[in-house]
Design an enzyme around this catalytic site. Structure first.
Site, PDB file in Angstrom:
ATOM      1  N   TYR A 130      52.619 -40.928 -25.427  1.00 33.09           N
ATOM      2  CA  TYR A 130      51.214 -40.516 -25.441  1.00 33.09           C
ATOM      3  C   TYR A 130      51.073 -39.060 -24.967  1.00 33.09           C
ATOM      4  CZ  TYR A 130      46.558 -39.485 -24.062  1.00 33.09           C
ATOM      5  OH  TYR A 130      45.383 -38.819 -23.929  1.00 33.09           O
TER       6      TYR A 130
ATOM      7  N   CYS B  85      26.850 -50.653 -32.101  1.00 31.95           N
ATOM      8  CA  CYS B  85      27.561 -50.473 -33.372  1.00 31.95           C
ATOM      9  C   CYS B  85      26.665 -49.950 -34.486  1.00 31.95           C
ATOM     10  CB  CYS B  85      28.226 -51.775 -33.798  1.00 31.95           C
ATOM     11  SG  CYS B  85      29.510 -52.275 -32.638  1.00 31.95           S
TER      12      CYS B  85
ATOM     13  N   CYS C  17      32.668 -46.547 -29.253  1.00 34.20           N
ATOM     14  CA  CYS C  17      33.350 -47.841 -29.398  1.00 34.20           C
ATOM     15  C   CYS C  17      33.807 -48.297 -28.014  1.00 34.20           C
ATOM     16  CB  CYS C  17      34.533 -47.670 -30.352  1.00 34.20           C
ATOM     17  SG  CYS C  17      35.234 -49.212 -30.943  1.00 34.20           S
TER      18      CYS C  17
ATOM     19  N   CYS D 109      27.134 -46.363 -35.071  1.00 28.31           N
ATOM     20  CA  CYS D 109      28.522 -45.883 -35.246  1.00 28.31           C
ATOM     21  C   CYS D 109      28.727 -45.414 -36.690  1.00 28.31           C
ATOM     22  CB  CYS D 109      29.499 -47.012 -34.922  1.00 28.31           C
ATOM     23  SG  CYS D 109      31.215 -46.556 -35.207  1.00 28.31           S
TER      24      CYS D 109
ATOM     25  N   GLU E  65      46.072 -34.662 -18.810  1.00 26.48           N
ATOM     26  CA  GLU E  65      46.430 -35.957 -19.378  1.00 26.48           C
ATOM     27  C   GLU E  65      47.016 -36.890 -18.322  1.00 26.48           C
ATOM     28  OE1 GLU E  65      45.388 -37.037 -22.063  1.00 26.48           O
ATOM     29  OE2 GLU E  65      44.740 -35.180 -22.998  1.00 26.48           O
TER      30      GLU E  65
ATOM     31  N   TRP F 133      39.499 -29.248 -20.090  1.00 23.42           N
ATOM     32  CA  TRP F 133      40.807 -29.187 -20.762  1.00 23.42           C
ATOM     33  C   TRP F 133      40.650 -29.064 -22.281  1.00 23.42           C
ATOM     34  CZ3 TRP F 133      39.304 -32.929 -17.262  1.00 23.42           C
ATOM     35  CH2 TRP F 133      38.703 -34.071 -17.807  1.00 23.42           C
TER      36      TRP F 133
ATOM     37  N   GLY G 188      45.125 -42.179  -6.342  1.00 25.36           N
ATOM     38  CA  GLY G 188      45.889 -43.402  -6.592  1.00 25.36           C
ATOM     39  C   GLY G 188      47.017 -43.204  -7.597  1.00 25.36           C
ATOM     40  N   TYR G 189      47.777 -44.258  -7.808  1.00 27.33           N
ATOM     41  CA  TYR G 189      48.936 -44.226  -8.719  1.00 27.33           C
ATOM     42  C   TYR G 189      49.749 -42.954  -8.493  1.00 27.33           C
ATOM     43  CZ  TYR G 189      46.495 -48.070 -10.928  1.00 27.33           C
ATOM     44  OH  TYR G 189      45.865 -49.254 -11.156  1.00 27.33           O
TER      45      TYR G 189
ATOM     46  N   SER H   7      46.961 -53.617 -10.003  1.00 24.36           N
ATOM     47  CA  SER H   7      46.986 -54.531 -11.149  1.00 24.36           C
ATOM     48  C   SER H   7      47.910 -55.726 -10.903  1.00 24.36           C
ATOM     49  CB  SER H   7      47.376 -53.777 -12.415  1.00 24.36           C
ATOM     50  OG  SER H   7      48.576 -53.092 -12.198  1.00 24.36           O
TER      51      SER H   7
ATOM     52  N   ASP I  66      46.091 -44.087 -27.080  1.00 18.81           N
ATOM     53  CA  ASP I  66      45.867 -44.556 -25.704  1.00 18.81           C
ATOM     54  C   ASP I  66      44.949 -45.775 -25.769  1.00 18.81           C
ATOM     55  OD1 ASP I  66      43.385 -43.540 -26.304  1.00 18.81           O
ATOM     56  OD2 ASP I  66      43.208 -42.293 -24.503  1.00 18.81           O
TER      57      ASP I  66
ATOM     58  N   GLN J 223      44.976 -42.901 -15.535  1.00 20.20           N
ATOM     59  CA  GLN J 223      44.389 -44.095 -14.913  1.00 20.20           C
ATOM     60  C   GLN J 223      43.101 -43.747 -14.171  1.00 20.20           C
ATOM     61  OE1 GLN J 223      48.071 -44.170 -14.209  1.00 20.20           O
ATOM     62  NE2 GLN J 223      48.664 -46.286 -14.557  1.00 20.20           N
TER      63      GLN J 223
HETATM   64  N1  ADE Z   1      41.333 -39.332 -21.680  1.00 21.96           N
HETATM   65  C1  ADE Z   1      42.626 -39.030 -21.778  1.00 21.96           C
HETATM   66  N2  ADE Z   1      42.800 -37.823 -22.324  1.00 21.96           N
HETATM   67  C2  ADE Z   1      41.570 -37.337 -22.550  1.00 21.96           C
HETATM   68  C3  ADE Z   1      41.083 -36.127 -23.090  1.00 21.96           C
HETATM   69  N3  ADE Z   1      41.928 -35.180 -23.480  1.00 21.96           N
HETATM   70  N4  ADE Z   1      39.755 -35.981 -23.203  1.00 21.96           N
HETATM   71  C4  ADE Z   1      38.933 -36.950 -22.795  1.00 21.96           C
HETATM   72  N5  ADE Z   1      39.327 -38.107 -22.286  1.00 21.96           N
HETATM   73  C5  ADE Z   1      40.632 -38.298 -22.161  1.00 21.96           C
END
Ligand code: ADE
Length: 349
Positions: free
Chosen positions: A116, A195, A188, A198, A33, A20, A77-78, A299, A134, A38
Site C-alpha cells: 500500500y 447512496c 462510500c 453517489c 501515509e 499531503w 499509538g501503534y 485489536s 486500503d 491507523q
Molecule cells: N488515508 C490514507 N492515505 C490518505 C491520503 N493520502 N489522503 C486521505 N486519506 C488518506
C-alpha cells in the site's frame, strides 16, 4: 464515461484540502501515509505537521535518537509505525543516499514499506502507475462489484486488487488513487452511506441489490487476549523508578514503571504472593495505595492496568538493572504509552 473519469470528476470539486495533497515531496508523502495507516485524518494532520517539523528530511529522522522519535509520536499509538519509519529512513540513507527511489520494487524493499505505502509513494510523489488498495478502497470495490469474499482473506484481497487494477487509470495515477480513497472516506462510508448522491449508484452492485449493509464482508478477528499490568510506582529521593520496555512485545522502546504482568487481576494482597514481587521487594516495601483500573483496548489484546504506589521501608529492595531513578521533574521528557500518560496526568500533575 469510464469508472476512473467518473471518480475524478466527482473528486475534483469535492476533495478536502489536505496538506499531503499539496506536495510531491516523497518523504512527506511517506510520513503522511504511515501516520494515516491507523489514524483518522482529523487527528493525523497535527501529527503530520509535528513530525515533519521535527524531522524535516530522511537524514534528520535517520540520525535522531529513538527516544525523540517516540516522543514526537507519543499519543498516536501503534508505535511500531514510528520505529519502522525510522528503521526505513536508515535504509534510505544507506542504500539510496537519503532519497526515496522512484521505483515500486525498490520502495517495497524498505523496512516498513508494504504494497500500500509503496503504491501511494510511487503514485503521489512520482506519478508511477500503481493502484492503491486500503480499507476505503476495498469497501468501494467490494460494494461496486459485489465481492462477497471477505476482504481480509487472501482470496478476497486478491479479487479486490484485481478490480483495483482493472479500473486503474495509469495516465492519472495520483488523481485516480486520491479520488477512489476520497470516495471511500466521504461518500462510500462504512455505515449509512447516502447512496442516492453517489456518482455510481446506477451501476453499484450493492446499491442495486440492497446489499450495501452486507458489504464488505470481513472474517472475524481472532480472540482478544486479556492482560493484567501491575505497575509498581516506587518513589525515592524526589524521583520515581522507571524502565524502558524491551523485547518484541507492544510498546517496546517506551518507558513505564517496573511491571509485574499476571494472568489474572491482582489486588494489594495477591500481588505480594507473586514471584516477581518477592524477587524485587521481599518485605522491604509496603503498598500505600492502589489506583483504579485503567483499560487499554487493542485489536487483539485488552490491557488492564493498576498502579501500586509503594513506600520503601529499607534499602533491601532489588529492582532489575534496567531500572533507573528518574527525577519527578524529568518525567515528562520520556516517551510513554497511553496507560502511563493517563496515570501521570492523574497523579503527577
Ligand atoms: N488515508 C490514507 N492515505 C490518505 C491520503 N493520502 N489522503 C486521505 N486519506 C488518506
Amino acid at each position: 464515461m469510464s469508472i476512473s473519469s467518473t471518480l475524478i470528476s466527482w473528486y475534483l470539486p469535492k476533495k478536502r484540502n489536505l496538506p499531503w495533497r499539496n506536495t510531491r515531496n516523497p518523504y512527506y508523502i511517506w510520513v503522511s501515509e504511515v501516520v494515516l495507516q491507523q489514524t483518522r485524518v482529523a487527528q493525523g494532520i497535527d501529527y503530520y505537521y509535528r513530525f515533519i517539523e521535527h524531522f524535516p528530511n530522511i537524514n534528520s529522522l535517520a540520525n535522531a535518537h529513538p527516544d525523540e522519535v517516540m516522543k514526537v509520536w507519543q499519543g498516536l499509538g501503534y508505535y511500531s509505525r514510528a520505529r519502522n519509519l525510522q528503521a526505513g529512513a536508515k535504509v534510505v540513507q544507506e542504500k539510496f543516499r537519503g532519497q526515496l527511489p522512484a521505483n515500486f520494487e525498490l520502495l517495497l524493499s524498505i523496512k516498513g514499506v508494504g504494497p500500500y505505502t509503496a503504491a501511494a509513494i510511487a503514485s503521489f510523489a512520482f506519478d508511477l502507475p500503481f493502484a492503491v488498495v486500503d480499507g476505503n478502497v476495498s469497501r468501494v470495490l467490494a460494494r461496486l462489484f459485489g465481492i462477497f469474499e471477505p476482504v481480509n482473506s487472501s482470496r478476497g484481497a486478491k479479487m479486490i486488487s484485481q478490480k483495483a487494477e482493472d479500473i486503474f487509470n495509469p495516465q492519472q495515477s495520483a488523481l485516480h488513487n486520491q479520488a477512489i480513497m476520497e470516495l471511500g472516506a466521504l461518500q462510500c462510508v462504512p455505515r449509512n452511506p447516502d447512496c442516492t448522491s453517489c456518482p455510481f449508484h446506477l451501476v453499484c452492485f450493492a446499491w442495486q441489490h440492497q446489499q450495501v449493509d452486507n458489504l464488505p464482508q470481513k472474517k472475524p478477528k481472532g480472540k482478544v487476549r486479556p492482560r493484567y499490568h501491575n505497575y509498581m510506582v516506587v518513589k525515592k529521593d524526589g524521583g520515581v523508578f522507571l524502565t524502558k520496555r524491551a523485547g518484541k512485545d507492544i510498546w517496546h522502546g517506551l518507558y513505564e514503571f517496573p511491571l509485574i504482568e499476571t494472568e489474572s487481576p491482582m489486588d494489594d494482597q495477591t500481588i505480594q504472593n507473586t514471584q516477581q514481587w518477592n524477587e524485587w521487594f521481599g518485605n522491604a516495601c509496603k503498598i500505600e495505595s492502589l489506583s483504579d483500573e485503567f483499560i487499554h483496548q487493542l485489536s487483539h489484546q485488552s490491557i488492564r492496568a493498576r498502579f501500586f504506589m509503594l513506600t520503601v521501608d529499607s534499602k533491601a529492595f532489588k529492582l532489575d538493572s534496567s531500572v533507573f531513578l528518574c527525577p519527578i521533574a524529568n518525567l515528562r521528557s520520556y516517551p510513554v504509552h497511553k496507560l502511563i500518560e493517563k496515570y501521570l496526568n492523574n497523579e503527577f500533575k
